[in-house]
Design a protein around this motif. Structure first.
Motif, PDB file in Angstrom:
ATOM      1  N   ALA A  48       0.809  -1.178   0.063  1.00  0.00           N
ATOM      2  CA  ALA A  48       0.171   0.089   0.287  1.00  0.00           C
ATOM      3  C   ALA A  48       0.816   1.269   0.004  1.00  0.00           C
ATOM      4  O   ALA A  48       1.817   1.402   0.642  1.00  0.00           O
ATOM      5  N   PRO A  49       0.275   2.155  -0.745  1.00  0.00           N
ATOM      6  CA  PRO A  49       1.389   3.446  -0.720  1.00  0.00           C
ATOM      7  C   PRO A  49       1.317   4.009   0.764  1.00  0.00           C
ATOM      8  O   PRO A  49       0.390   4.164   1.543  1.00  0.00           O
ATOM      9  N   VAL A  50       2.572   4.538   1.044  1.00  0.00           N
ATOM     10  CA  VAL A  50       2.541   5.158   2.294  1.00  0.00           C
ATOM     11  C   VAL A  50       2.000   6.687   2.315  1.00  0.00           C
ATOM     12  O   VAL A  50       2.150   7.626   1.575  1.00  0.00           O
ATOM     13  N   ARG A  51       1.190   6.785   3.130  1.00  0.00           N
ATOM     14  CA  ARG A  51       0.406   8.318   3.363  1.00  0.00           C
ATOM     15  C   ARG A  51       1.034   8.945   4.380  1.00  0.00           C
ATOM     16  O   ARG A  51       1.304   8.539   5.375  1.00  0.00           O
ATOM     17  N   ARG A  52       1.591  10.143   3.868  1.00  0.00           N
ATOM     18  CA  ARG A  52       2.402  11.133   4.700  1.00  0.00           C
ATOM     19  C   ARG A  52       1.185  11.967   5.238  1.00  0.00           C
ATOM     20  O   ARG A  52       0.574  12.577   4.398  1.00  0.00           O
ATOM     21  N   PRO A  53       1.530  12.502   6.576  1.00  0.00           N
ATOM     22  CA  PRO A  53       0.603  13.481   7.051  1.00  0.00           C
ATOM     23  C   PRO A  53       0.723  14.928   6.274  1.00  0.00           C
ATOM     24  O   PRO A  53       1.945  15.055   5.893  1.00  0.00           O
ATOM     25  N   ALA A  54      -0.384  15.467   5.927  1.00  0.00           N
ATOM     26  CA  ALA A  54      -0.315  16.728   5.393  1.00  0.00           C
ATOM     27  C   ALA A  54       0.605  18.002   6.013  1.00  0.00           C
ATOM     28  O   ALA A  54       0.539  17.599   7.250  1.00  0.00           O
ATOM     29  N   PRO A  55       1.318  18.764   5.332  1.00  0.00           N
ATOM     30  CA  PRO A  55       2.235  19.501   6.038  1.00  0.00           C
ATOM     31  C   PRO A  55       1.485  20.674   6.806  1.00  0.00           C
ATOM     32  O   PRO A  55       0.273  20.765   6.254  1.00  0.00           O
TER      33      PRO A  55
END
Length: 194
Positions: A48-55
């Motif tokens: 699964a693609p790694v979801r990074r938190p929004a800045p």
């Protein structure tokens, strides 16, 4: 002689026979989204693609800072700012107690707004102490410790209106914040045990 099966019948479709086509309703998932096709056995699953938190959004240029001070921190903030304002009033305005009293009001508002929730009740206590600390550079005396102390007491007596006004403002802000905090806790309901 006829031999009967000893194995129970399988209800799933056999692998050696092709599957019948699905009706159009079954091809769509819930909400009209296309249904996921089954993965063939032995096929590797894609990670699964790694979801990074929004800045975090950049602070707006016109917004005030919103720090959260402890009870001791709010007392130190208020006392240091009032001492500096007292020294500034002594240097610029010729020891004007009225200018000092006017500058005391926004400092007491900021102290009441910036103190954290757990230490709300300290704001109305530290504000009058800081007012007295800020009067030290402004107090006029004959000289020596006794004269300086008499000048401080006289300044406190003559500027009691500013002192009470700033303390009242800080107390009202703290009460409103406390009511909002209690209301928010009641509407959130009981927390499940951890």
């Amino acid at each position: 002689m006829e031999q009967y099966r000893t194995r129970p019948a399988q209800y799933a479709p056999r692998r050696d026979r092709p599957r019948p086509p699905l009706p159009p309703q079954a091809k769509r998932g819930a909400g009209g989204a296309p249904a996921r096709t089954p993965r063939p056995p032995g096929a590797q699953r894609r990670p699964a693609p790694v979801r990074r938190p929004a800045p975090a959004p950049a602070p707006a240029a016109g917004r005030l800072p919103n720090p959260r001070l402890t009870g001791l921190g709010s007392g130190l903030f208020c006392a240091v700012v009032m001492f500096l304002l007292g020294a500034l009033c002594a240097a610029l305005f010729g020891a004007s107690l009225t200018a000092y009293g006017v500058l005391f009001l926004p400092v007491s508002v900021l102290t009441a707004l910036w103190v954290r929730r757990g230490d709300l009740m300290t704001a109305p206590v530290v504000v009058p102490i800081a007012f007295a600390v800020g009067l030290l550079p402004l107090a006029e005396g004959d000289g020596g410790t006794g004269g300086r102390l008499m000048g401080l007491v006289t300044a406190l007596a003559t500027q009691a209106g500013w002192l009470y006004g700033g303390t009242l403002i800080a107390g009202l802000i703290v009460i409103v914040r406390r009511i909002r905090l209690v209301h928010r806790r009641r509407t959130a309901g009981p927390r499940p045990p951890v």
